[in-house]
Design a protein around this motif. Structure first.
Motif, mmCIF file in Angstrom:
data_model
loop_
_atom_site.group_PDB
_atom_site.id
_atom_site.type_symbol
_atom_site.label_atom_id
_atom_site.label_comp_id
_atom_site.label_asym_id
_atom_site.label_seq_id
_atom_site.Cartn_x
_atom_site.Cartn_y
_atom_site.Cartn_z
ATOM 1 N N GLU A 191 -73.963 84.440 -54.608
ATOM 2 C CA GLU A 191 -73.560 83.128 -54.074
ATOM 3 C C GLU A 191 -72.651 83.277 -52.863
ATOM 4 O OE1 GLU A 191 -74.924 80.245 -54.679
ATOM 5 O OE2 GLU A 191 -76.173 81.218 -56.189
ATOM 6 N N ILE A 192 -71.793 84.277 -52.855
ATOM 7 C CA ILE A 192 -70.950 84.522 -51.685
ATOM 8 C C ILE A 192 -71.826 84.871 -50.484
ATOM 9 C CG2 ILE A 192 -69.262 86.118 -50.690
ATOM 10 C CD1 ILE A 192 -67.895 86.141 -53.488
ATOM 11 N N ALA A 193 -72.848 85.674 -50.692
ATOM 12 C CA ALA A 193 -73.761 86.037 -49.599
ATOM 13 C C ALA A 193 -74.478 84.802 -49.055
ATOM 14 C CB ALA A 193 -74.768 87.086 -50.067
ATOM 15 N N VAL A 194 -74.947 83.932 -49.948
ATOM 16 C CA VAL A 194 -75.598 82.694 -49.514
ATOM 17 C C VAL A 194 -74.593 81.815 -48.772
ATOM 18 C CG1 VAL A 194 -76.668 80.537 -50.315
ATOM 19 C CG2 VAL A 194 -77.381 82.729 -51.293
ATOM 20 N N ALA A 195 -73.370 81.742 -49.278
ATOM 21 C CA ALA A 195 -72.330 80.942 -48.630
ATOM 22 C C ALA A 195 -72.106 81.416 -47.194
ATOM 23 C CB ALA A 195 -71.032 81.017 -49.431
ATOM 24 N N ARG A 196 -71.999 82.710 -47.022
ATOM 25 C CA ARG A 196 -71.785 83.255 -45.667
ATOM 26 C C ARG A 196 -72.968 82.942 -44.760
ATOM 27 N NH1 ARG A 196 -69.454 88.505 -48.324
ATOM 28 N NH2 ARG A 196 -67.216 88.088 -48.146
ATOM 29 N N ASP A 197 -74.183 83.111 -45.273
ATOM 30 C CA ASP A 197 -75.374 82.823 -44.469
ATOM 31 C C ASP A 197 -75.439 81.346 -44.099
ATOM 32 O OD1 ASP A 197 -76.148 85.479 -44.604
ATOM 33 O OD2 ASP A 197 -77.670 85.151 -46.158
ATOM 34 N N ASN A 198 -75.194 80.467 -45.064
ATOM 35 C CA ASN A 198 -75.251 79.033 -44.775
ATOM 36 C C ASN A 198 -74.163 78.627 -43.792
ATOM 37 O OD1 ASN A 198 -77.487 78.668 -46.382
ATOM 38 N ND2 ASN A 198 -76.365 77.789 -48.098
ATOM 39 N N ALA A 199 -72.955 79.109 -43.989
ATOM 40 C CA ALA A 199 -71.840 78.745 -43.112
ATOM 41 C C ALA A 199 -72.073 79.230 -41.682
ATOM 42 C CB ALA A 199 -70.535 79.304 -43.665
ATOM 43 N N ALA A 200 -72.732 80.365 -41.525
ATOM 44 C CA ALA A 200 -72.978 80.916 -40.195
ATOM 45 C C ALA A 200 -73.838 79.986 -39.340
ATOM 46 C CB ALA A 200 -73.637 82.290 -40.309
ATOM 47 N N ARG A 201 -74.566 79.086 -39.965
ATOM 48 C CA ARG A 201 -75.441 78.158 -39.243
ATOM 49 C C ARG A 201 -74.709 76.887 -38.794
ATOM 50 N NH1 ARG A 201 -78.974 78.499 -43.942
ATOM 51 N NH2 ARG A 201 -78.794 76.242 -43.965
ATOM 52 N N PHE A 202 -73.434 76.759 -39.142
ATOM 53 C CA PHE A 202 -72.667 75.556 -38.832
ATOM 54 C C PHE A 202 -71.441 75.900 -37.994
ATOM 55 C CE2 PHE A 202 -75.096 74.343 -42.479
ATOM 56 C CZ PHE A 202 -75.220 72.959 -42.443
ATOM 57 N N ALA A 203 -71.087 74.995 -37.104
ATOM 58 C CA ALA A 203 -69.795 75.062 -36.411
ATOM 59 C C ALA A 203 -68.765 74.405 -37.325
ATOM 60 C CB ALA A 203 -69.871 74.332 -35.077
#
Length: 170
Positions: A109-121
């Motif tokens: 879930e931390i990995a998904v969180a980082r990936d998802n957050a990277a797509r947002f400012a």
């Protein structure tokens, strides 16, 4: 193995600062669990509470999943540990619940969180909504909330760990 934690640089930019403090608190919770066996990790803080280190890790897995999948990215993958019938299921542990499973789920879930957050400012608003409100959140708010959530639960983890084996520290 000793868990390495690094505070963000005192002159880091805003995003690096927020991500750095969130990672610092993730590692803090991991360090509170370090070196314990499954039975110790299932040890409740004090009766009648069911709060345990393993339960906290499972809870933070759900929190990561909720904020960075459901709210931020509008990806409702569903809960891992709780249900409508058992809304606190992440804290209701059995002998079958293991650190290896919980840790793997948490790290995923931390990995998904980082990936998802990277797509947002930081100022971008979430695509989804929380279960409590129909208001969108910007990524900055989610990062700040996650730091607060980890910091609060890391205080619980300090007390639980001290109860288990006397280990203290920050």
């Amino acid at each position: 193995m000793t868990i390495e934690r690094t505070e963000p640089a005192t002159d880091a930019g805003e995003r690096a600062m927020l991500e750095g403090w969130l990672d610092y608190h993730r590692r803090t919770l991991e360090s509170k669990c370090e070196g314990l066996d499954d039975a110790q990790l299932r040890t409740a803080s004090v009766e009648p509470s069911e709060l345990s280190l393993l339960g906290l890790v499972r809870h933070m897995t759900e929190v990561e999943r909720g904020w960075f999948r459901k709210v931020l990215a509008d990806d409702d993958a569903g809960p891992l540990y709780y249900s409508d019938e058992d809304p606190d299921g992440e804290f209701h542990l059995t002998e079958a619940d293991t650190w290896d499973e919980a840790y793997a789920a948490w790290q995923a879930e931390i990995a998904v969180a980082r990936d998802n957050a990277a797509r947002f400012a930081l100022d971008d608003t979430s695509k989804g909504r929380s279960r409590l409100t129909d208001t969108p959140f910007n990524l900055r708010w989610i990062y700040t909330h996650m730091i607060e959530e980890y910091a609060r639960h890391n205080g619980h983890a300090d007390l639980i760990r001290e109860r288990i084996d006397g280990a203290t520290g920050d």
